[in-house]
Design a protein around this motif. Structure first.
Motif, PDB file in Angstrom:
ATOM      1  N   ASP A 198      -0.580  67.187  66.513  1.00  0.00           N
ATOM      2  CA  ASP A 198      -0.815  67.615  64.276  1.00  0.00           C
ATOM      3  C   ASP A 198      -1.375  65.982  63.538  1.00  0.00           C
ATOM      4  OD1 ASP A 198      -0.001  69.333  62.816  1.00  0.00           O
ATOM      5  OD2 ASP A 198       2.081  69.105  62.405  1.00  0.00           O
ATOM      6  N   THR A 199       0.111  65.090  63.879  1.00  0.00           N
ATOM      7  CA  THR A 199      -0.487  64.473  62.503  1.00  0.00           C
ATOM      8  C   THR A 199      -1.990  63.536  62.648  1.00  0.00           C
ATOM      9  OG1 THR A 199       1.299  63.233  63.845  1.00  0.00           O
ATOM     10  CG2 THR A 199       0.217  61.452  62.399  1.00  0.00           C
ATOM     11  N   ILE A 200      -2.651  63.342  64.089  1.00  0.00           N
ATOM     12  CA  ILE A 200      -3.866  63.576  64.131  1.00  0.00           C
ATOM     13  C   ILE A 200      -4.746  64.239  63.483  1.00  0.00           C
ATOM     14  CG2 ILE A 200      -6.006  63.318  65.271  1.00  0.00           C
ATOM     15  CD1 ILE A 200      -4.198  61.812  67.508  1.00  0.00           C
ATOM     16  N   ILE A 201      -4.689  65.707  63.327  1.00  0.00           N
ATOM     17  CA  ILE A 201      -5.504  66.848  62.219  1.00  0.00           C
ATOM     18  C   ILE A 201      -4.345  66.511  61.394  1.00  0.00           C
ATOM     19  CG2 ILE A 201      -5.409  69.163  62.041  1.00  0.00           C
ATOM     20  CD1 ILE A 201      -5.108  69.349  64.867  1.00  0.00           C
ATOM     21  N   GLU A 220     -14.225  68.579  69.217  1.00  0.00           N
ATOM     22  CA  GLU A 220     -12.801  67.488  68.740  1.00  0.00           C
ATOM     23  C   GLU A 220     -11.518  68.311  68.472  1.00  0.00           C
ATOM     24  OE1 GLU A 220     -11.488  62.975  69.098  1.00  0.00           O
ATOM     25  OE2 GLU A 220     -13.236  63.548  69.588  1.00  0.00           O
ATOM     26  N   TYR A 221     -11.726  68.786  66.953  1.00  0.00           N
ATOM     27  CA  TYR A 221     -10.904  69.342  66.037  1.00  0.00           C
ATOM     28  C   TYR A 221     -10.275  71.238  66.857  1.00  0.00           C
ATOM     29  CZ  TYR A 221      -9.085  71.830  62.713  1.00  0.00           C
ATOM     30  OH  TYR A 221      -8.107  72.325  61.144  1.00  0.00           O
ATOM     31  N   GLU A 222     -11.443  71.806  67.350  1.00  0.00           N
ATOM     32  CA  GLU A 222     -10.767  72.939  67.766  1.00  0.00           C
ATOM     33  C   GLU A 222      -9.907  72.584  69.505  1.00  0.00           C
ATOM     34  OE1 GLU A 222     -14.640  75.195  68.134  1.00  0.00           O
ATOM     35  OE2 GLU A 222     -15.088  75.270  66.380  1.00  0.00           O
ATOM     36  N   TYR A 223     -10.693  72.140  70.009  1.00  0.00           N
ATOM     37  CA  TYR A 223     -10.020  71.500  70.861  1.00  0.00           C
ATOM     38  C   TYR A 223      -8.165  71.282  71.220  1.00  0.00           C
ATOM     39  CZ  TYR A 223      -8.466  69.434  75.283  1.00  0.00           C
ATOM     40  OH  TYR A 223      -7.805  68.663  76.954  1.00  0.00           O
ATOM     41  N   MET A 224      -8.197  70.560  69.977  1.00  0.00           N
ATOM     42  CA  MET A 224      -6.544  69.536  69.388  1.00  0.00           C
ATOM     43  C   MET A 224      -6.384  70.611  69.114  1.00  0.00           C
ATOM     44  SD  MET A 224      -7.696  65.872  67.818  1.00  0.00           S
ATOM     45  CE  MET A 224      -7.472  64.471  69.072  1.00  0.00           C
ATOM     46  N   VAL A 225      -6.536  71.416  68.021  1.00  0.00           N
ATOM     47  CA  VAL A 225      -6.145  72.455  67.438  1.00  0.00           C
ATOM     48  C   VAL A 225      -5.548  73.970  68.896  1.00  0.00           C
ATOM     49  CG1 VAL A 225      -6.195  74.778  65.738  1.00  0.00           C
ATOM     50  CG2 VAL A 225      -6.839  72.813  65.557  1.00  0.00           C
ATOM     51  N   ALA A 226      -6.404  74.012  69.663  1.00  0.00           N
ATOM     52  CA  ALA A 226      -6.147  75.167  70.334  1.00  0.00           C
ATOM     53  C   ALA A 226      -4.466  74.612  71.478  1.00  0.00           C
ATOM     54  CB  ALA A 226      -7.056  74.841  71.917  1.00  0.00           C
ATOM     55  N   PHE A 227      -4.866  72.919  71.707  1.00  0.00           N
ATOM     56  CA  PHE A 227      -3.780  72.541  72.196  1.00  0.00           C
ATOM     57  C   PHE A 227      -2.458  72.300  71.154  1.00  0.00           C
ATOM     58  CE2 PHE A 227      -0.890  69.327  73.788  1.00  0.00           C
ATOM     59  CZ  PHE A 227      -1.137  69.112  75.130  1.00  0.00           C
TER      60      PHE A 227
END
Length: 534
Positions: free
Chosen positions: A82-85, A101-108
């Motif tokens: 969340d901090t990275i996004i 990468e953004y989509e992968y992180m958002v999904a996690f």
């Protein structure tokens, strides 16, 4: 089990992405010539984001221990993501994330930051992952905190009392002051990879009992010990270290000055040669424990050429009498000049929290000390800044351990109160919002703890200087947030001194100020070293 393996692999992938992201950001910052001196907002956020990613590496290692550990790590890393996004949104020219990468992180983040997932972990703390030797050490200091510190901690805070002498003497008998002092000098450090870990474990448990009357007591000898081991003569080590290890003497640290907080290189206190010794003159502030201390570790300017900055500073050990209370004054005659009387006066600064040790402003006039008070002797002249920084670097990992102890106490009290208190027909702990708060607390505390263990291992190898600064910055900010949430869970009673959580809240506030203010540490140390690793 296969699903857990899949979830662990998923966690490994996202932590790897976080690390890759930070490296990519650092490369772009270097290419764009980002300067922490001028690009302060960006550099500050970079320092804290990098520190949280380092913590996620420790959380990942912890996750490999089992199912409970994995769940706690997933919650923590979801917040790191969340901090990275958020950083990518605010500083997209530097922090941007590729779409996949953004989509992968958002999904996690969506899976493991989901309240339905998180709320299940409200009372899940996980084990510490210590071996039997350190579990015993942890249990010993936990029992001491519960039996000796808890019963007096609130009274010391409310009335701003001195720390009871029996606490100091019993900690000395337990060997608490000698955990990082080599065996050759009366301590318990063997030179192995776990010397720092013992200090971290003990500090957490003592701070859980009381920050001011417990955990911080063993910080001062740690700082002086490291300075002596780095630059002291053999005679000085033989003289002072055994006494520090046993608690026969206690020390205070006199470095900060009213006009120069973290800007140590520009201090004004002077030490001038005088016969077979030195005359000390100047003002020091935030000198914690100066009244009770037997000696002061004092940094002074020995070279009047101020252009030499930190290269003109030297470190002294100044003996003094013990004084109770909030003010003291003592004098002594010059050894050869009858007309010259040395004087040291101290006045305790009233503070919101962190009470018991008292932090003083000191005025020092014509205080004469012999040549053997200069740490390192003539070879140590002009090297005091480096000697004291050795101690402060150690102090940062210990400050992180203090923060963890304060957080742990706050979590335990919030969990207990939420279980007992009923609102609108059911206990506070049954509400989803409370469950999520408690779960996040537990996840962040455990990640911080594992990060501290990892940094202590690095420091035992002579490494981890940057990481010690990173954990200090990361964990102390976390402590403020966790104690605030614990206070909030208590509702109106959290604001009452009747409950210890109010003490924990004001104690936590000091953690990101001392041992290197958060802004200075983030900009001058962490960001600077990240951007210029040479």
């Amino acid at each position: 089990m296969e699903m857990e393996k899949s979830e662990l692999s998923e966690l490994e992938d996202v932590v790897s992405s976080c690390n890759y992201h930070i490296e990519r950001v650092l490369t772009r910052c270097r290419q764009a010539a980002v300067d922490p001196e001028y690009d302060q907002v960006l550099a500050y956020e970079l320092a804290h984001t990098a520190a949280s990613v380092q913590a996620s590496n420790s959380a990942l290692n912890y996750a490999r221990r089992g199912s409970t550990q994995l769940k706690l790590a997933q919650v923590f890393v979801a917040d790191v993501v969340d901090t990275i996004i958020s950083g990518a949104v605010k500083h997209e020219h530097i922090f941007d994330l590729p779409s996949n990468e953004y989509e992968y992180m958002v999904a996690f983040r969506r899976r493991y930051g989901n309240p339905n997932f998180t709320s299940q972990l409200a009372e899940t703390q996980g084990d510490r992952g210590l071996d039997a030797e350190f579990e015993l050490l942890q249990d010993t200091f936990r029992r001491f905190a519960e039996q000796k510190l808890f019963p007096v901690a609130d009274e010391i805070h409310r009335r701003n009392l001195d720390i009871p002498e029996e606490i100091i003497s019993e900690l000395g008998e337990m060997g608490a002051f000698g955990l990082s002092i080599p065996e050759a000098y009366g301590g318990f450090a063997t030179g192995g990879g776990n010397d720092y870990l013992a200090m971290v474990v003990a500090t957490e448990e003592l701070s859980r009992g009381s920050l001011g009357a417990g955990g911080s007591l063993i910080t001062r000898p740690e700082i002086l010990t490291r300075a002596l081991l780095r630059g002291g003569t053999e005679e000085q080590k033989q003289r002072w270290l055994p006494k520090l290890a046993s608690g026969e003497i206690m020390n205070a640290v006199a470095v900060t000055e009213p006009d120069y907080g973290s800007d140590v290189a520009n201090i004004k206190t002077t030490a001038t040669r005088d016969g077979e010794g030195w005359l000390i003159n100047g003002v020091k502030t935030w000198c914690t424990f100066a009244g009770r201390a037997d000696v002061l570790m004092l940094l002074a300017r020995t070279d009047p050429d101020r252009t030499k900055a930190h290269r003109g500073l030297s470190l002294f050990i100044i003996e003094k009498e013990r004084f109770p209370g909030h003010a003291f004054r003592f004098t002594k005659p010059h050894p050869t000049r009858a007309d010259l009387i040395g004087k040291i006066e101290g006045r305790a600064i009233d503070t919101l929290g962190y009470r018991g040790m008292h932090s003083y402003e000191l005025s020092i006039e014509n205080w004469w000390v012999p040549n053997d008070s200069l740490v390192g002797g003539e070879q140590g002249l002009g090297k005091g800044f480096y000697f004291q920084m050795e101690g402060f670097e150690n102090g940062r990992i210990q400050t992180a351990a203090r923060a963890i102890g304060v957080m742990q106490a706050a979590y335990e009290q919030a969990l207990r109160y939420a279980s007992d208190r009923k609102v609108f027909g059911k206990s506070v702990s049954e509400y989803q919002l409370t469950k999520v708060k408690l779960a996040k607390m537990a996840a962040h505390i455990q990640a911080a703890r594992q990060f501290a263990y990892d940094v202590s291992t690095l420091m035992a190898k002579g490494e981890g200087v940057l990481e010690a600064s990173m954990i200090k910055a990361h964990v102390c900010n976390t402590a403020e947030w966790i104690t605030r949430e614990a206070m909030q869970i208590h509702g109106g009673m959290g604001y009452a001194e009747e409950y210890s959580v109010s003490r924990l809240f004001v104690d936590a506030r000091v953690l990101s100020i001392f041992e290197g203010a958060d802004e200075t540490l983030s900009l001058k140390v962490i960001a600077k070293r990240l951007l210029d690793p040479k």
